[in-house]
Design a protein around this motif. Structure first.
Motif: not given
Ligand code: ADP
Ligand code: ZN
Length: 744
Positions: A689-693
């Motif tokens: 998951p990207a840090p800003v999911h």
């Protein structure tokens, strides 16, 4: 022909026939209109070929009458860029066209105008005849005669508005003259000019020893057939701009042109003023704050050779400067040189490549060079010129670190340490200016329920809303910009104790105003600079001494030269330190050094107070000690070990989906692993998951490919076709970012 249709499936050259009536006008670099599928689209002429056997070719429909927009050299650069950043050629070519031209949004601006329709002598006679009974009409003719006499020729025209104003006449006088056939209607092209900045006129200073030495290195490199880029590593206030100005003067003297890239929009008015005061109207300016029409006109001035010097932001690297001799990238370490839409290029790297192709010299300037440039200079790929001292031997400001944990223990619960309060009071008492830096706009970082601990988040983005106090209290998502009323009760437990936590610039401003009611405080962040000329006005107000305390985000951290600023306070040094990004430490060091560099640039020495919860981190201590080499040594070890730039290449694949199922990201990662399997020394990470999911209602994942040279890109290219098949029609978007500067 490359058609302006941004779809991977059509990312190739198409052939079209040239109809007889367009024969002379179809050239490389022209924008044309062609049939494509059932539509009519724009296309760029990129070359000529004999009619391909067997393929049905349709004719070009029309050719736009301005242009050509690029030559084969620029075409080569665009193609290099498309390969380097895995972008579509159509996207790369659009960078070369004048702003707004593709899609036909803007063109030259023309105004209704009048010129004399009779010979000059006849007009002179008429002036006398008309004077007694129709003085306004006489005045109109006199103005047009003035324009003719001013050397603009018999056809000299003035816009209707201009003419009426100068002659004090109404449009009916103009009409009357036109009806009598004395003047004739026509049009004039006018320049949509950017807001001019008052030029500071001062004679060029005598160079310092270090500046002269840097210019010698630059001159030597210029004489070489294949000049290497020069890294100008100069501490803040060492006079890098003066070096640029002299290098440009030399370039002009050789009959060649120059491009100067500056990073933040905030830099442009000031930088522009410096260049304009030395080179006057030969300087054109290009940045995104100008209207499209203004940029279109500046582009025209550049292409025609009228303005051989261009100062601008990232995209100015493509300015059509004829006979380019010099490309300067100021603050070359800045992340704003990276474009965050396709083509995802880094303006600094394009600058180096463009200069190389043009046989021009490239100067990369910074007080805190990027690791990439620093390492290349060490390896001898770049020449290094250093400015180790400030001009006039002004001292670099001492940097004092305040451990905020101790402040807390000592019972100080405000956002200002006692030392910062003391120094602020002293600075104001001495009638100097202070700059307080905090990398967060709004009033508070988030709204927290003190009963259940809930933080109010944006549903679309899964990030905390920022609390804004102005103009009225509200919540705003800094990712999608959504606005929400402040809830009266906690959405989770219905408790009444929702409180703002974590300071933003509005809070700092409010606090300074309450502590020092007499101080004139100016906040500078995205919220206060939305207006087009806000930056110019801010800059002039500070220069005139109408501001005592500047409170700002990174917009004010860099590049600005305000001689009366003696105190710099960094409210929270930790804001960048813990970001999930391999460049987090490098950025913290750079930001601290840069913001410290705003202090003590004039006659009075400066001082810097850095507040932090991590006083022992090397990026903080190295900044305090001005220990650049130490910081780079630490960083080199870390980068080499991790295979990060410049010791390896990173390609980030960002997958965004409509639901939170990991299926699509896994399919992408699988395709990548399959393709990487055949390549040694390529590492694939993820999907994670990207840090800003969650962002704007979509779920985000990423897959990272690391390796040497072209390898990660080749793997991504091969995998792209595979995942495109697997993900067809599933509402998944996949973006490839080569050498990303943001990992969020
Ligand atoms: P930098 O870009 O390296 O931070 P600047 O170019 O802004 O530094 O220069 C800092 C200040 O010193 C500016 O006000 C500039 O006009 C002045 N300056 C530059 N070179 C000289 C010089 N040789 N003699 C006197 N003043 C100079
Ligand atoms: Zn949001």
């Amino acid at each position: 022909m490359i058609v302006d249709v941004p779809v991977p499936g059509v990312d190739r050259v198409f052939h079209y026939a040239i109809p007889e009536e367009l024969a002379g006008r179809v050239q490389v670099g022209r924008l044309v209109s062609v049939p494509f599928g059932g539509r009519r689209v724009d296309g760029y002429v990129v070359g000529f070929a004999p009619r391909p056997a067997g393929e049905k070719v349709r004719p070009i429909l029309s050719v736009r009458d301005d242009g050509p927009y690029f030559d084969t050299e620029a075409l080569g650069l665009a193609r290099w860029m498309a390969r380097r950043y895995m972008a579509l050629e159509a996207d790369a070519l659009r960078c070369l066209a004048p702003p707004g031209a593709v899609g036909g949004r803007v063109g030259p601006r023309r105004l209704k105008a009048y010129r004399l329709a009779v010979a000059a002598e006849d007009a002179r006679r008429l002036v006398e005849e008309l004077a007694p009974r129709a003085p306004r009409q006489a005045a109109v003719l006199a103005e047009l005669l003035k324009a003719v006499d001013a050397g603009n020729g018999d056809g000299a025209a003035l816009s209707a508005r201009d003419l009426a104003q100068r002659a004090g006449a109404s449009s009916s006088s103009l009409k009357a003259l036109a009806e009598r056939g004395v003047i004739a209607a026509t049009t004039v092209r006018i320049q949509r000019r950017p807001t001019p900045v008052a030029a500071e006129t001062s004679p060029p200073p005598t160079l310092t020893v270090e500046q002269s030495r840097a210019l010698e290195i630059i001159a030597a490199e210029r004489r070489s057939a294949r000049p290497k880029p020069v890294l100008l590593h100069g501490v803040t206030g060492s006079g890098k701009t003066e070096v640029y100005l002299r290098a440009i003067a030399d370039t002009l003297a050789q009959g060649r042109g120059a491009i100067v890239l500056v990073p933040e929009i905030a830099l442009t008015p000031q930088t522009f003023a410096r260049f304009a005061s030395r080179f006057g109207p030969r300087v054109a300016v290009l940045h995104s704050r100008l209207g499209t029409g203004e940029r279109f006109d500046e582009w025209g001035k550049i292409a025609s050779g009228q303005a051989p010097i261009v100062v601008g932001a990232r995209s100015a690297v493509f300015a059509p400067v004829p006979r380019l001799g010099l490309v300067i990238v100021d603050e070359e370490h800045e992340t704003s040189y990276k474009q965050d839409e396709s083509p995802r290029y880094n303006g600094r790297d394009v600058a180096v490549e463009r200069a190389r192709r043009a046989g021009a010299l490239c100067i990369l300037g910074s007080a805190t060079p990027s690791m990439e440039s620093y390492v290349r200079a060490r390896r001898g790929e770049y020449r290094l010129a250093r400015l180790t001292k400030r001009v006039d031997d002004r001292p670099l400001p001492p940097i004092e670190i305040v451990d905020m944990r101790r402040e807390m223990l000592a019972g100080n619960r405000t956002i200002f340490s006692r030392r910062l309060q003391e120094e602020l009071a002293r600075c104001l008492a001495q009638r100097r200016q202070a700059l307080l830096f905090l990398n967060r706009r709004g009033f508070a970082q988030f709204l927290l329920c003190r009963e259940c601990g809930l933080v109010v988040r944006c549903d679309e983005c899964a990030v905390a809303y920022t609390f804004h106090a102005e103009p009225a209290p509200h919540l705003r998502c800094h990712y999608c910009n959504e606005l929400r009323a402040v809830p009266e009760r906690c959405p989770q437990c219905s408790g009444p104790y929702l409180r703002p936590f974590g300071a933003g610039t509005q809070r700092v401003e409010t606090l300074v105003k309450s502590m020092f009611p007499e101080a004139r405080v100016q906040r500078v962040d995205l919220d206060t600079t939305a207006r087009k000329d806000a930056h110019v006005r801010f800059y002039e107000a500070v220069r005139r001494g109408e501001v005592d305390v500047i409170v700002g985000t990174q917009m004010v951290a860099k590049g600005l030269d305000f001689p009366n600023v003696t105190l710099v306070g960094v409210v929270a040094a930790d804001s960048t330190l813990h970001l999930p990004d391999f460049r987090a430490a490098e950025r913290t060091f750079q930001l601290l050094t840069q913001v410290a560099g705003r202090a003590g640039r004039g006659l009075h020495p400066g001082r810097v107070i850095v507040q932090t919860y991590a006083p022992e981190h090397y990026s903080v201590t190295a900044a305090r000690d001005y220990d650049e080499d130490g910081s780079y040594r630490r960083e080199t070890g870390f980068r080499r070990g991790g295979g990060y730039a410049p010791f390896g290449e990173l390609v980030r694949i960002l997958i965004s989906t409509e639901d939170n199922s990991p299926e699509a990201p896994q399919a992408v990662a699988e395709a990548v692993r399959l393709c990487a399997g055949r390549t040694a020394d390529v590492y694939v990470k993820g999907p994670a998951p990207a840090p800003v999911h969650r962002l704007r209602g979509r779920w985000r994942w990423h897959v990272l490919i690391q390796g040497q040279g072209d390898a990660p890109r080749q793997v991504a290219a091969a995998a792209r076709d595979m995942w495109a098949q697997a993900l067809k029609g599933r509402g998944v978007s996949v973006v490839i970012d080569v050498d990303p500067v943001s990992m969020l």
